[in-house]
Scaffold this active site. Structure first.
Site, PDB file in Angstrom:
ATOM      1  N   GLY A 190      36.809  28.372  23.089  1.00 17.53           N
ATOM      2  CA  GLY A 190      35.606  27.051  21.915  1.00 17.53           C
ATOM      3  C   GLY A 190      35.316  28.747  21.720  1.00 17.53           C
ATOM      4  O   GLY A 190      34.970  29.349  20.849  1.00 17.53           O
ATOM      5  N   ASN A 191      35.752  30.196  22.830  1.00 17.00           N
ATOM      6  CA  ASN A 191      35.135  31.139  22.146  1.00 17.00           C
ATOM      7  C   ASN A 191      36.129  32.433  21.293  1.00 17.00           C
ATOM      8  O   ASN A 191      34.901  33.150  21.500  1.00 17.00           O
ATOM      9  CB  ASN A 191      34.638  32.228  24.053  1.00 17.00           C
ATOM     10  CG  ASN A 191      35.701  32.234  24.485  1.00 17.00           C
ATOM     11  OD1 ASN A 191      37.240  32.227  23.779  1.00 17.00           O
ATOM     12  ND2 ASN A 191      35.750  32.996  25.771  1.00 17.00           N
ATOM     13  N   LYS A 243      40.116  20.506  26.359  1.00 14.89           N
ATOM     14  CA  LYS A 243      41.178  20.295  25.015  1.00 14.89           C
ATOM     15  C   LYS A 243      42.146  21.450  25.824  1.00 14.89           C
ATOM     16  O   LYS A 243      43.098  20.846  25.289  1.00 14.89           O
ATOM     17  CB  LYS A 243      39.953  21.406  23.944  1.00 14.89           C
ATOM     18  CG  LYS A 243      39.498  23.421  24.553  1.00 14.89           C
ATOM     19  CD  LYS A 243      40.554  23.966  24.655  1.00 14.89           C
ATOM     20  CE  LYS A 243      40.414  25.006  24.541  1.00 14.89           C
ATOM     21  NZ  LYS A 243      41.486  26.134  25.478  1.00 14.89           N
ATOM     22  N   LYS A 253      31.486  18.424  31.641  1.00 15.00           N
ATOM     23  CA  LYS A 253      31.932  19.472  30.573  1.00 15.00           C
ATOM     24  C   LYS A 253      30.974  19.535  29.636  1.00 15.00           C
ATOM     25  O   LYS A 253      29.865  19.470  29.715  1.00 15.00           O
ATOM     26  CB  LYS A 253      32.602  18.239  29.937  1.00 15.00           C
ATOM     27  CG  LYS A 253      33.534  19.417  28.378  1.00 15.00           C
ATOM     28  CD  LYS A 253      34.064  20.300  28.843  1.00 15.00           C
ATOM     29  CE  LYS A 253      35.245  20.583  27.845  1.00 15.00           C
ATOM     30  NZ  LYS A 253      36.282  21.551  28.287  1.00 15.00           N
ATOM     31  N   LYS A 263      42.056  25.063  33.211  1.00 14.14           N
ATOM     32  CA  LYS A 263      42.771  26.287  32.284  1.00 14.14           C
ATOM     33  C   LYS A 263      44.175  26.417  33.450  1.00 14.14           C
ATOM     34  O   LYS A 263      45.368  25.963  33.181  1.00 14.14           O
ATOM     35  CB  LYS A 263      42.765  27.304  31.893  1.00 14.14           C
ATOM     36  CG  LYS A 263      41.516  27.762  30.516  1.00 14.14           C
ATOM     37  CD  LYS A 263      41.061  28.526  30.403  1.00 14.14           C
ATOM     38  CE  LYS A 263      39.862  29.369  29.131  1.00 14.14           C
ATOM     39  NZ  LYS A 263      38.707  27.673  29.660  1.00 14.14           N
TER      40      LYS A 263
END
Length: 307
Positions: free
Chosen positions: A9-10, A207, A122, A265
């Site tokens: 997202g960054n 995601k 989240k 991740k």
């Protein structure tokens, strides 16, 4: 190779930056530069995070006097897919002249009885001080959690079961199209057990886990998870911090990485490698080309069994 890329997202909005459209437009140029070299040699499917953007939209929706009730998270997720998908598609169009590029609104099936709906974890939106976060929790009924830099809103994050548009993505790839899809983990939906009718879910799907599932179902060769650190570290942020340049799924699961940052991740990379025998890697956006060619990042390879 067929590569599924999961952008953090960054990539479009860094921590501490004002969430202005101009900021995101400037940052997306960096994304296109990092991915264009890969796109010349490989089939790419690009997914992306939406934590900062969906948090901003949720705040705006909650304070808009014209609304009788805030928009639900699944509709806000759809809005972020359109916004970020457009930014990426336009910029990649300029970076890759003549290449077919499509941004696809994508839905992710989740279980209505997933325990995650009762245990929000989240992170979405910006970082708040303890006082501000506590006030928002009281005023808006939000759940608040502590991440590495402060307090943020947390929402349910059920496990992805299936990406509903997978067959369409297959067809686009087979026609030579670079596909942008599954943004923010996909729009979460549940299916009626009798009719199969779809309903939006008040949640945000991780995601990275969606990217791993998508990569598996697309029979991708490589899952590339791009973030804001050069590689995975053990003891991150401590005097004992050490880079992990190579790992197996078992190694990653022993790492004890935080759920709010590297944990999903690492789990996504581990799942993809375990389920497919392919390769995954985690590293910095600007080093995307070097990561795929083994010169940067953390490479995740299958466990080797000695017979």
């Amino acid at each position: 190779m067929r590569i599924v890329v999961a952008l953090g997202g960054n990539a479009l909005l860094h921590r501490g930056e004002h969430p202005d459209a101009a900021v995101m437009e400037a940052n997306v140029d960096r994304v296109a530069t990092a991915l264009a070299a890969l796109a010349h040699d490989h089939e790419l499917v690009i997914t992306h995070g939406n934590g900062p953007q969906i948090g901003l939209l949720a705040m705006e929706s909650a304070t808009d006097p014209a609304l009788g009730a805030p928009y639900p998270l699944h509709l806000l997720g759809a809005q972020t897919q359109g916004m970020i998908g457009s930014l990426l598609a336009r910029t990649l169009h300029d970076a890759l002249p003549g290449r077919r590029i499509a941004a696809l609104v994508t839905h992710t099936l989740v279980r209505a009885d997933d325990p995650a709906f009762e245990h929000p974890t989240k992170f979405v939106g910006q970082v708040y001080s303890l006082d501000v976060a506590s006030a928002l929790a009281r005023e808006r009924g939000w759940h608040i959690g502590a991440d590495t830099t402060g307090r943020r809103r947390v929402v349910p994050s059920p496990a992805p079961e299936r990406i509903l548009e997978t067959d369409t993505i297959h067809e686009l790839l087979n026609s030579g199209t670079l596909v942008i899809c599954a943004g923010g983990g996909g729009i979460p939906v549940t299916a009626d057990s009798d009719t199969g009718a779809l309903s939006g879910a008040e949640a945000v799907v991780d995601k990275d886990l969606t990217a791993a599932l998508l990569a598996e179902h697309l029979k991708a060769d490589f899952l590339l998870i791009l973030t804001d650190v050069p590689c995975v570290y053990t003891g991150y942020g401590t005097p004992d911090q050490q880079p992990v340049l190579g790992a197996t799924p078992a190694d990653l699961r022993r790492g004890g990485f935080p759920e709010g940052s590297m944990g999903p991740k690492a789990e996504a990379a581990a799942r993809f490698v375990e389920h497919t025998g392919g390769l995954a890697a985690i590293g910095a956006l600007d080093a995307a080309y070097e990561i795929v060619h083994g010169r940067s990042g953390t490479l995740v390879r299958p466990d080797l069994t000695v017979v």
